[in-house]
Design a protein around this motif. Structure first.
Motif, mmCIF file in Angstrom:
data_model
loop_
_atom_site.group_PDB
_atom_site.id
_atom_site.type_symbol
_atom_site.label_atom_id
_atom_site.label_comp_id
_atom_site.label_asym_id
_atom_site.label_seq_id
_atom_site.Cartn_x
_atom_site.Cartn_y
_atom_site.Cartn_z
ATOM 1 N N ALA A 148 -1.673 7.596 12.733
ATOM 2 C CA ALA A 148 -2.578 6.936 12.266
ATOM 3 C C ALA A 148 -1.326 5.526 11.671
ATOM 4 N N ARG A 178 6.565 3.744 9.278
ATOM 5 C CA ARG A 178 6.507 2.640 8.987
ATOM 6 C C ARG A 178 7.401 3.047 7.593
ATOM 7 N N PRO A 231 4.338 4.767 -2.478
ATOM 8 C CA PRO A 231 5.503 5.886 -3.119
ATOM 9 C C PRO A 231 6.616 5.124 -2.913
ATOM 10 N N GLY A 232 7.184 4.640 -1.250
ATOM 11 C CA GLY A 232 7.878 4.212 -0.768
ATOM 12 C C GLY A 232 8.757 2.974 -1.808
ATOM 13 N N GLY A 292 1.195 -1.207 -0.193
ATOM 14 C CA GLY A 292 -0.009 0.030 0.027
ATOM 15 C C GLY A 292 0.644 1.159 0.006
ATOM 16 N N MET A 310 1.616 6.183 13.239
ATOM 17 C CA MET A 310 2.747 5.366 13.906
ATOM 18 C C MET A 310 2.554 3.953 14.035
ATOM 19 N N ARG A 347 3.525 1.117 16.642
ATOM 20 C CA ARG A 347 2.865 1.298 17.053
ATOM 21 C C ARG A 347 3.436 -0.610 18.770
#
Lengths: 292, 310
Positions: free
Chosen positions: A184, A291, A10-11, A7, A186, A188
């Motif tokens: 959102a 992430r 871009p990365g 998802g 981050m 966890r």
């Protein structure tokens, strides 16, 4: 995790693609790049011209008559303008701080509390200030303040307090957007580890979550600050006699026509803001705990 | 694990809910929602030479009898005087044209940024965000100096011999279009960019492998997939542009009627608070549909974010 990696388009994909490789399925790049160049020119040339002409000797802003910094000197001797600037900066700082707290709380609510009752209404109230025309926000808040004054006797007058309240109301929505996106995305696992080791939720939030989202908090504070510093319409509605903010003064002067002092002021604002954004951008470039 | 779950359902969790949800809710309810109720109320009052300049909606006539007076005069005036309807329609039209222009310029820009190499992308995106942080008022002001009849643009064109007479652009609708597109372009690019970076370019590659020409692939794959970004960006431009005040006031002329400017004039110059309130209600009613559209998109977007997390 694999889904997240896919998802995060871009990365994943484009870092492997060289510009050359993309040509095969993106088509020719030059028309795209010339439009891009035109777009940036459109965005930046007006501001550049503004800056250039702030160093113009002539009072006529559009005729070049030699280099001069006299308008900056005049600006610094303009007491009325300095007072307005000081008022605006104080409002902006108080606004940004309170909006940061409220916006972060709202972001926590949306990211961490799932589908609570009244969530749709909550989101609606947080999105609306982002797009609502200023004239509507300004008018409606003024009418509220007048009604409150009539029934409760508070606020005693209009000025610093009413402008700050009005600014917080729309700034917190922007802060919420920025902090929410960060929360959102981050990771966890650190929080979970701390929880498993027996740390209390508040302690976890203060010593792990907040440092991890610090860049977003900084960006949120800065955005709230500049939004407040920039607002003309809402402040005009909810201010009272004796409390003229910087944009109100600039507007009054600009309506009379173009003035080199305003160019000088604009140059200072652009310089300060660009510096702040570049610094914020550099600190946010290598975010931790996000992430890939 | 169990201990954690238990902790989440007891005291601190409840308090956290109360603070995180309650405080922002309370603030927005008091300073964002309640004001609209008051605007609706005052739009039904009668203008008066008083402080504040409107009559009360209700009064106690005698012991136990409450008389409520709802005055529809302001709404009737809006319906009868063509000026207001014209202003509303012209605002919608101007906002629509500007939204399309932003899309035409913003889409290729967002696409170019989204497909640029990673190193360039950060810089290009920062340059889109930067003007968004500098004063809006000052950026509009910059165009006054450029478009004036003795302004920079006319000086350049005259000295190049392109024109013989200075062009009258400032205080015309054209200046308003330029001002709005200029001010709202970043609002179009950012959601489009966010959408396009999430696009699976493998699909385009597959189309190319199967012999699809880039343009066909764009129309058949990219464009439909970026529709949410197009709609979000369009709403972010359209909604505030309809109620814009500063741009038509500083760049527009007497022919450019816009409802935001009219509301301002009714309030500040004519001191007709009920009529200004009625105009605000009318504007709100017109903007409800695009707003709901935007809200829907936000919800979908958020659901996708949550899906990705799990």
């Amino acid at each position: 995790m694999s889904k997240a990696a896919v998802g995060a388009g871009p990365g994943s994909g484009s870092s492997l693609d060289s510009d050359l490789g993309k040509d095969s399925f993106h088509g020719r790049r030059w028309p795209l790049y010339s439009l891009l160049a035109f777009g940036y020119a459109f965005l930046y040339v007006p501001v550049l011209l503004l800056i250039i002409y702030s160093f113009n000797e002539s009072r006529l802003v559009t005729v070049w008559a030699g280099f001069s910094t006299k308008w900056y000197g005049e600006l610094l001797r303009n007491q009325q303008l300095l007072d307005a600037a000081w008022l605006s900066v104080r409002i902006a700082a108080v606004n940004a701080s309170i909006a940061l707290v409220l916006g972060t709380l709202a972001a926590n609510a949306l990211v961490r509390h799932g589908r609570f009752r009244g969530r749709t209404g909550f989101e609606l109230l947080l999105t609306a200030p982002l797009v609502m025309p200023d004239v509507i926000i300004g008018l409606s808040l003024l009418l509220l303040f007048v009604a409150l004054q009539q029934t409760l006797g508070w606020p005693p007058g209009r000025g610093f307090t009413t402008i700050t309240i009005a600014h917080i109301t729309f700034s917190m929505a922007y802060v919420a957007v920025i902090v929410r996106a960060r929360l959102a995305r981050m990771d966890r696992s650190l929080e979970e580890a701390a929880m498993d080791l027996g740390a209390r939720p508040l302690k976890v939030y203060l010593s792990i979550t907040l440092p991890l989202i610090a860049p977003a908090l900084l960006a949120g504070w800065l955005l709230a600050f500049t939004l407040s510093l920039d607002d003309l319409v809402i402040a005009s509605f909810v201010s009272g006699p004796g409390s003229t903010t910087l944009p109100m003064l600039v507007y009054a002067s600009v309506r009379m026509g173009v003035s080199p002092q305003i160019n000088a002021l604009a140059t200072i604002i652009v310089a300060v803001v660009s510096l702040a954004v570049v610094i914020a951008g550099l600190t946010m470039r290598r975010p931790q705990g996000e992430r890939p | 694990m169990m201990a954690r779950l238990q902790r989440l359902t007891t005291g601190p969790r409840q308090l956290s809910r109360l603070v995180n949800i309650g405080l922002p809710y309370l603030w927005l309810g008091l300073f964002f929602l309640l004001p609209f109720v008051i605007v609706l109320g005052i739009s039904l009052a009668e203008p008066a030479l008083a402080q504040p300049p409107y009559t009360a909606l209700w009064e106690w006539v005698e012991e136990g009898v409450l008389a409520i007076r709802l005055n529809l005069q302001s709404y009737l005036l809006l319906a009868e005087d063509e000026l207001y309807l014209t202003a509303l329609l012209s605002s919608l039209w101007i906002a629509l044209i500007c939204t399309l222009l932003c899309l035409l310029l913003g889409y290729p820009m967002a696409y170019a940024i989204a497909t640029a190499s990673e190193r360039w992308r950060v810089l290009l995106l920062m340059l889109i965000v930067l003007p968004f942080w500098t004063s809006f008022l000052i950026r509009v002001y910059a165009w006054m100096g450029i478009l004036k009849s003795n302004g920079i643009l006319n000086n350049v064109l005259l000295s190049l011999g392109v024109i013989e007479q200075p062009l009258q652009i400032l205080h015309t609708p054209l200046a308003v279009y330029i001002g709005i597109v200029y001010s709202y372009l970043p609002f179009m690019i950012l959601p489009l960019y966010a959408n396009l970076t999430r696009l699976d370019f493998g699909l385009l590659e597959a189309a190319a492998d199967l012999g699809c020409r880039p343009w066909r692939a764009f129309l058949a794959v990219t464009l439909p997939l970026s529709l949410p970004g197009i709609i979000a960006g369009s709403m972010l431009v359209f909604i505030p542009a309809v109620g814009e005040f500063v741009i038509p006031d500083l760049l527009g002329g007497p022919q450019t009627l816009m409802v935001g400017k009219m509301l301002w004039t009714e309030f500040f110059s004519n001191k007709d608070w009920p009529l200004a309130s009625a105009l605000a209600i009318l504007l709100l009613a017109v903007l409800v549909v695009p707003f709901v559209l935007l809200q829907r998109l936000e919800e979908n977007w958020e659901r996708r974010l949550e899906d990705e997390r799990s």
